[in-house]
Design an enzyme around this catalytic site. Structure first.
Site, PDB file in Angstrom:
ATOM      1  N   ARG A 109      -2.845   6.332   5.632  1.00 48.55           N
ATOM      2  CA  ARG A 109      -1.734   5.944   4.754  1.00 48.55           C
ATOM      3  C   ARG A 109      -1.414   7.009   3.715  1.00 48.55           C
ATOM      4  O   ARG A 109      -0.264   7.281   3.412  1.00 48.55           O
ATOM      5  CB  ARG A 109      -2.103   4.690   3.961  1.00 48.55           C
ATOM      6  CG  ARG A 109      -1.989   3.478   4.697  1.00 48.55           C
ATOM      7  CD  ARG A 109      -2.670   2.353   3.957  1.00 48.55           C
ATOM      8  NE  ARG A 109      -2.507   1.207   4.794  1.00 48.55           N
ATOM      9  CZ  ARG A 109      -1.527   0.327   4.665  1.00 48.55           C
ATOM     10  NH1 ARG A 109      -0.680   0.401   3.679  1.00 48.55           N
ATOM     11  NH2 ARG A 109      -1.405  -0.657   5.516  1.00 48.55           N
TER      12      ARG A 109
ATOM     13  N   TYR B 110      -9.146   2.674  15.472  1.00 48.52           N
ATOM     14  CA  TYR B 110      -8.474   3.869  15.994  1.00 48.52           C
ATOM     15  C   TYR B 110      -8.880   5.081  15.162  1.00 48.52           C
ATOM     16  O   TYR B 110      -9.521   4.940  14.113  1.00 48.52           O
ATOM     17  CB  TYR B 110      -6.944   3.703  16.044  1.00 48.52           C
ATOM     18  CG  TYR B 110      -6.267   3.218  14.768  1.00 48.52           C
ATOM     19  CD1 TYR B 110      -5.952   4.083  13.731  1.00 48.52           C
ATOM     20  CD2 TYR B 110      -5.921   1.870  14.619  1.00 48.52           C
ATOM     21  CE1 TYR B 110      -5.303   3.636  12.591  1.00 48.52           C
ATOM     22  CE2 TYR B 110      -5.277   1.416  13.479  1.00 48.52           C
ATOM     23  CZ  TYR B 110      -4.972   2.290  12.466  1.00 48.52           C
ATOM     24  OH  TYR B 110      -4.338   1.848  11.330  1.00 48.52           O
TER      25      TYR B 110
ATOM     26  N   ASP C 240       8.295  -4.507   1.281  1.00 47.25           N
ATOM     27  CA  ASP C 240       7.563  -5.761   1.115  1.00 47.25           C
ATOM     28  C   ASP C 240       8.197  -6.671   0.064  1.00 47.25           C
ATOM     29  O   ASP C 240       8.001  -7.886   0.109  1.00 47.25           O
ATOM     30  CB  ASP C 240       6.106  -5.477   0.716  1.00 47.25           C
ATOM     31  CG  ASP C 240       5.187  -5.316   1.919  1.00 47.25           C
ATOM     32  OD1 ASP C 240       5.695  -5.192   3.053  1.00 47.25           O
ATOM     33  OD2 ASP C 240       3.947  -5.303   1.733  1.00 47.25           O
TER      34      ASP C 240
HETATM   35  C1  LIG Z   1      -4.592  -4.745   6.571  1.00 45.27           C
HETATM   36  C2  LIG Z   1      -3.175  -4.259   6.663  1.00 45.27           C
HETATM   37  C3  LIG Z   1      -2.799  -3.436   7.721  1.00 45.27           C
HETATM   38  C4  LIG Z   1      -1.482  -3.001   7.846  1.00 45.27           C
HETATM   39  N1  LIG Z   1      -1.150  -2.195   8.903  1.00 45.27           N
HETATM   40  C5  LIG Z   1       0.115  -1.766   9.038  1.00 45.27           C
HETATM   41  C6  LIG Z   1       0.493  -0.909  10.117  1.00 45.27           C
HETATM   42  O1  LIG Z   1      -0.354  -0.553  10.954  1.00 45.27           O
HETATM   43  N2  LIG Z   1       1.781  -0.480  10.207  1.00 45.27           N
HETATM   44  C7  LIG Z   1       2.729  -0.863   9.296  1.00 45.27           C
HETATM   45  O2  LIG Z   1       3.893  -0.452   9.426  1.00 45.27           O
HETATM   46  N3  LIG Z   1       2.416  -1.670   8.246  1.00 45.27           N
HETATM   47  C8  LIG Z   1       1.144  -2.128   8.096  1.00 45.27           C
HETATM   48  N4  LIG Z   1       0.811  -2.924   7.045  1.00 45.27           N
HETATM   49  C9  LIG Z   1       1.858  -3.327   6.084  1.00 45.27           C
HETATM   50  C10 LIG Z   1       2.189  -2.215   5.086  1.00 45.27           C
HETATM   51  O3  LIG Z   1       1.008  -1.757   4.460  1.00 45.27           O
HETATM   52  C11 LIG Z   1       3.155  -2.700   4.002  1.00 45.27           C
HETATM   53  O4  LIG Z   1       4.161  -3.488   4.578  1.00 45.27           O
HETATM   54  C12 LIG Z   1       3.801  -1.523   3.282  1.00 45.27           C
HETATM   55  O5  LIG Z   1       2.814  -0.683   2.726  1.00 45.27           O
HETATM   56  C13 LIG Z   1       4.770  -1.995   2.205  1.00 45.27           C
HETATM   57  O6  LIG Z   1       5.257  -0.877   1.477  1.00 45.27           O
HETATM   58  P1  LIG Z   1       6.136  -1.088   0.165  1.00 45.27           P
HETATM   59  O7  LIG Z   1       6.409   0.278  -0.350  1.00 45.27           O
HETATM   60  O8  LIG Z   1       7.283  -1.984   0.453  1.00 45.27           O
HETATM   61  O9  LIG Z   1       5.213  -1.903  -0.832  1.00 45.27           O
HETATM   62  P2  LIG Z   1       3.865  -1.434  -1.572  1.00 45.27           P
HETATM   63  O10 LIG Z   1       3.059  -0.553  -0.701  1.00 45.27           O
HETATM   64  O11 LIG Z   1       3.236  -2.681  -2.093  1.00 45.27           O
HETATM   65  O12 LIG Z   1       4.381  -0.539  -2.786  1.00 45.27           O
HETATM   66  C14 LIG Z   1       4.925  -1.117  -3.949  1.00 45.27           C
HETATM   67  C15 LIG Z   1       4.851  -0.065  -5.050  1.00 45.27           C
HETATM   68  O13 LIG Z   1       5.543  -0.566  -6.174  1.00 45.27           O
HETATM   69  C16 LIG Z   1       4.732  -0.387  -7.327  1.00 45.27           C
HETATM   70  N5  LIG Z   1       5.121  -1.471  -8.248  1.00 45.27           N
HETATM   71  C17 LIG Z   1       4.876  -2.801  -8.102  1.00 45.27           C
HETATM   72  N6  LIG Z   1       5.410  -3.484  -9.128  1.00 45.27           N
HETATM   73  C18 LIG Z   1       5.991  -2.574  -9.943  1.00 45.27           C
HETATM   74  C19 LIG Z   1       6.716  -2.685 -11.168  1.00 45.27           C
HETATM   75  N7  LIG Z   1       6.903  -3.875 -11.757  1.00 45.27           N
HETATM   76  N8  LIG Z   1       7.196  -1.547 -11.739  1.00 45.27           N
HETATM   77  C20 LIG Z   1       7.023  -0.341 -11.142  1.00 45.27           C
HETATM   78  N9  LIG Z   1       6.312  -0.174  -9.989  1.00 45.27           N
HETATM   79  C21 LIG Z   1       5.831  -1.285  -9.392  1.00 45.27           C
HETATM   80  C22 LIG Z   1       3.308  -0.505  -6.829  1.00 45.27           C
HETATM   81  O14 LIG Z   1       2.386   0.105  -7.704  1.00 45.27           O
HETATM   82  C23 LIG Z   1       3.421   0.233  -5.490  1.00 45.27           C
HETATM   83  O15 LIG Z   1       3.261   1.624  -5.637  1.00 45.27           O
HETATM   84  C24 LIG Z   1      -0.507  -3.384   6.896  1.00 45.27           C
HETATM   85  C25 LIG Z   1      -0.881  -4.189   5.811  1.00 45.27           C
HETATM   86  C26 LIG Z   1      -2.206  -4.627   5.698  1.00 45.27           C
HETATM   87  C27 LIG Z   1      -2.578  -5.503   4.529  1.00 45.27           C
END
Ligand SMILES: Cc1cc2nc3c(=O)[nH]c(=O)nc-3n(C[C@H](O)[C@H](O)[C@H](O)COP(=O)(O)OP(=O)(O)OC[C@H]3O[C@@H](n4cnc5c(N)ncnc54)[C@H](O)[C@@H]3O)c2cc1C
Length: 435
Positions: free
Chosen positions: A111, A218, A295
């Site tokens: 990641r 993996y 997310d």
């Molecule tokens: C066990 C596991 C395995 C997974 N495997 C896969 C996979 O193989 N392939 C895949 O595609 N996905 C996978 N996922 C899903 C994937 O990890 C997430 O869907 C993805 O990381 C979401 O990214 P995001 O940027 O939307 O959210 P996040 O990664 O949650 O990032 C949100 C960011 O916003 C910041 N933030 C939060 N609130 C605030 C605020 N109020 N002000 C300012 N900053 C803030 C946080 O600090 C963070 O940096 C997996 C998840 C899990 C739990």
């Protein structure tokens, strides 16, 4: 840190995860001024693996980032699903053939390596990257949208994209909902391959599915590292206890699995674990000049391995619609771009979220349904792609481009007569996805 409001931007992005950074890059490469506000003191990601399917590597190629991502990851030859109890193979995907069919590879990557690719790309495009900036509120203004920060400052952009993850603050603008607990918890491990203590075949993504548990394995970093994910249903969560998903539960959840799985359990990190939540699908993502992404809009259970991919697709789709609505003077019809984004992405993500829930149920079956599932998976032609076309094909830009879903196969159509095993449990009413 520069006071954020000193320098107005076109796009203000809240959250510097994979979703926020990839969207920032997608929009900055269209010539837009973009700022990312991240609450943490540094940009980063947890040090575990991610699976990246062709619907994402196609976008990475479009971004000119695929070669760098390939150089940092692993291109496995196959994905193999086995029964976690008896270790027998259930079905497989030939990933070389999958690349031939979809035009782009299936790869696995650390990641933090993928996050780092987007971070460097954002820096090259001049994205303003701000840390220690926790956003606590949003409001629309006559010319855009404004965010409030925990330290009292404010910032604004022509549009604001909230990529603030599962516990999104911005989501409350659209719906008063809560994350849904699955009672499942994930343990992870990423370690040097020499610490695995035995030979592990890193040419495959290995998935063992079992009663109320599964185990994924993996390679990472060209095979220098081993990545493992162990997921199980927590009895303490089902009993309503606060302290659920603890390491004692990990050991008992995998006690009845095959030796191959059991040998991986002692390697799992035991100082942290991830309780697994998703949210019900949300079909409205735009509130005036504020839009949800990643997310924040569609946190999935991870069984489809599409959460980060959906986030990356969101940014690509939004940037394409913004670029298509730029007038000669450079002004963008943002209402049109946001409407086009909202017309296509929520339905696709709804399909992934609901399929992930059904896929997880299928993985975790016990008794007769487990035998029925195994019979269906073993009967599957590994070169039948009718169940992956809806997900691994090109990302739709319009609702018309969204491909049809696969046809589910009811579990009770499986022929399990003559098979040994527990046939006392009732068959579930739900039908299973193919594959
Ligand atoms: C066990 C596991 C395995 C997974 N495997 C896969 C996979 O193989 N392939 C895949 O595609 N996905 C996978 N996922 C899903 C994937 O990890 C997430 O869907 C993805 O990381 C979401 O990214 P995001 O940027 O939307 O959210 P996040 O990664 O949650 O990032 C949100 C960011 O916003 C910041 N933030 C939060 N609130 C605030 C605020 N109020 N002000 C300012 N900053 C803030 C946080 O600090 C963070 O940096 C997996 C998840 C899990 C739990």
């Amino acid at each position: 840190m520069t006071p954020p409001s000193a320098n107005p931007v076109d796009v203000l992005i809240v959250g510097g995860g994979i979703g926020g950074l990839s969207a920032a890059y997608a929009l900055a490469r269209e010539g837009l001024r973009v700022r990312v506000l991240e609450r943490a003191g540094a940009f980063g990601e947890v040090g575990a693996g991610l699976q990246i399917a062709p619907n994402c590597t196609r976008i990475l190629h479009d971004y000119g980032l695929l070669d760098e991502v390939k150089s940092l990851g692993v291109l496995p030859r196959s994905m193999v699903m086995r029964d976690a109890v008896d270790g027998g193979e259930l079905t497989r995907l030939d990933l070389a053939d999958l690349e031939r069919v979809y035009g782009f590879p299936y790869l696995v990557i650390h990641r933090s390596d993928l996050h780092g690719v987007f971070l460097r790309a954002c820096r090259r495009e001049g994205v303003d990257l701000v840390t220690d900036a926790r956003v606590t509120g949003y409001e629309n203004t006559s010319s855009g949208a404004r965010v409030r920060l925990a330290d009292g400052r404010a910032d604004e952009g022509r549009i604001v994209i909230a990529a603030d993850g599962l516990h999104s603050v911005a989501r409350r603008l659209l719906i008063d909902d809560e994350p849904v607990s699955s009672s499942y918890v994930a343990y992870r491990a990423a370690l040097p391959i020499e610490d695995a203590g035995r030979d592990v075949d890193l040419s495959e993504v290995s998935v063992h599915v079992g009663p109320r548990c599964h185990f994924v394995r993996y390679g990472l970093r060209g095979g220098e590292m081993l990545n493992q994910v162990a997921v199980f249903q927590s009895p303490k969560a089902l009993a309503g206890e606060e302290d659920w998903g603890t390491p004692d539960e990990l050991d008992s959840a995998f006690a009845a699995t095959c030796p191959d799985v059991r040998s991986g359990i002692p390697l799992m990190w035991r100082d942290r674990w991830w309780r697994m939540y998703d949210r019900d699908p949300l079909m409205t993502w735009v509130h005036g000049n504020v839009a949800l992404l990643g997310d924040a809009a569609h946190p999935p259970l991870q069984y489809m391995a599409q959460g980060a991919i959906m986030a990356i697709e969101d940014g690509w789709v939004l940037a394409r619609h913004a670029a298509a609505r730029r007038a000669g003077d450079g002004a963008i019809d943002w209402q049109g771009a946001l409407a086009a984004y909202e017309a296509v992405r929520p339905e696709h993500c709804r399909r992934v979220l609901t399929t992930a829930r059904a896929w997880g149920e299928l993985w975790h079956l016990d008794g007769l349904p487990r035998l029925q599932r195994n019979a269906l998976l073993r009967a599957r032609d590994p070169y039948d792609y009718s169940f992956t076309d809806w997900i691994y094909g090109p990302t739709a830009l319009t609702p018309e481009e969204e491909p049809p879903m696969f046809t589910p196969i009811p579990l009770d159509t499986a022929d399990v007569s003559g098979l040994p095993g527990d046939t006392d449990a009732p068959a579930p009413a739900a039908s299973s996805p193919r594959g």
